[in-house]
Design an enzyme around this catalytic site. Structure first.
Site, short mmCIF file in Angstrom:
data_model
loop_
_atom_site.label_atom_id
_atom_site.label_comp_id
_atom_site.label_asym_id
_atom_site.label_seq_id
_atom_site.Cartn_x
_atom_site.Cartn_y
_atom_site.Cartn_z
CG ASP A 8 -1.78 1.19 1.35
OD1 ASP A 8 -2.37 1.58 0.33
OD2 ASP A 8 -1.86 1.75 2.45
CG ASP A 10 -1.54 7.48 0.78
OD1 ASP A 10 -0.71 8.38 0.61
OD2 ASP A 10 -2.45 7.23 -0.04
CG ASP A 166 -1.52 1.94 6.55
OD1 ASP A 166 -2.11 1.60 5.49
OD2 ASP A 166 -1.40 3.12 6.91
#
Length: 216
Positions: A8, A10, A166
């Site tokens: 991922d 960000d 996250d």
């Protein structure tokens, strides 16, 4: 060891989540929806800006039709000046390069956002031609589409991929894609990953060992 590691963007490659969420919080407060940062994070982390706007409107915020463009203007300007790489991510990519393991990005953000953040962090060249956005697929995370696209483009079967996420939304996408997922819990409560993965870490320095890379 995996044949492909999909990150991922960000909060995993670039440290953009806190700044973006703070801007969303402040904007929504001005539109009649005061939320603290913890609640803003809980509601919107890992999703899309359009999804955040729709949910905020349902919660009573005065969200105009062009809100997505307006908030992205604010976010892009801030990220271009302030965003930094996640500590240790460069060393992880170096290790993957030395082992000949491919890597890519799969994000719910638009390509323009990744162009800005990766360039600011000096990582654009490392992911050139290997960044995939919800703009490229039919459905954003938690649908598996963006991760399946990254694997397909690399010519790697889903079961040979590992996803680094996250957010619970992204972890759900990885599970739906049939991929192993490691939860990056640096800013995310570990409970968010319950039922999705038992592989959790909070420092990028721990990731090479989790991936089974040889000790150097």
């Amino acid at each position: 060891m995996p044949k492909l590691v999909i990150f991922d963007c960000d909060g995993v490659v670039v440290d953009s989540e806190p700044l973006t969420l703070q801007l969303i919080r402040d904007d929504l407060a001005a539109r009649g929806l005061p939320l603290d940062l913890t609640k803003t994070t809980d509601l919107f982390m890992g999703g899309t800006i359009a999804g955040a706007g729709a949910q905020a409107r349902e919660m009573g915020a005065d969200i105009p039709e062009d809100w997505v463009d307006l908030i992205y203007d604010k976010v892009f300007a801030a990220l271009a000046c302030k965003v930094e790489p996640i500590p240790g991510i460069g060393a992880v990519l170096d290790r993957l390069d030395r082992q000949g393991i491919a890597y890519a990005i799969g994000s719910n953000g638009p390509h323009r956002k990744m162009e800005i953040t990766l360039a600011r962090c000096g990582l654009a060249a490392r992911f050139a031609g290997r960044t995939y956005s919800r703009e490229d697929v039919a459905a954003p995370k938690p649908a598996p589409d963006v991760y399946l696209l990254a694997a397909s483009q690399a010519g790697v079967a889903p079961q040979d991929c590992v996803v680094i996420e996250d957010s619970a939304t992204g972890a759900q996408a990885a599970v739906a894609a049939g991929m192993a997922v490691f939860g990056f819990a640096r800013e995310t409560p570990r409970a968010k990953f319950e039922g999705l993965t038992e592989f959790l870490f909070d420092d990028m320095g721990q990731l090479p060992a989790l991936l089974g890379l040889p000790t150097e």
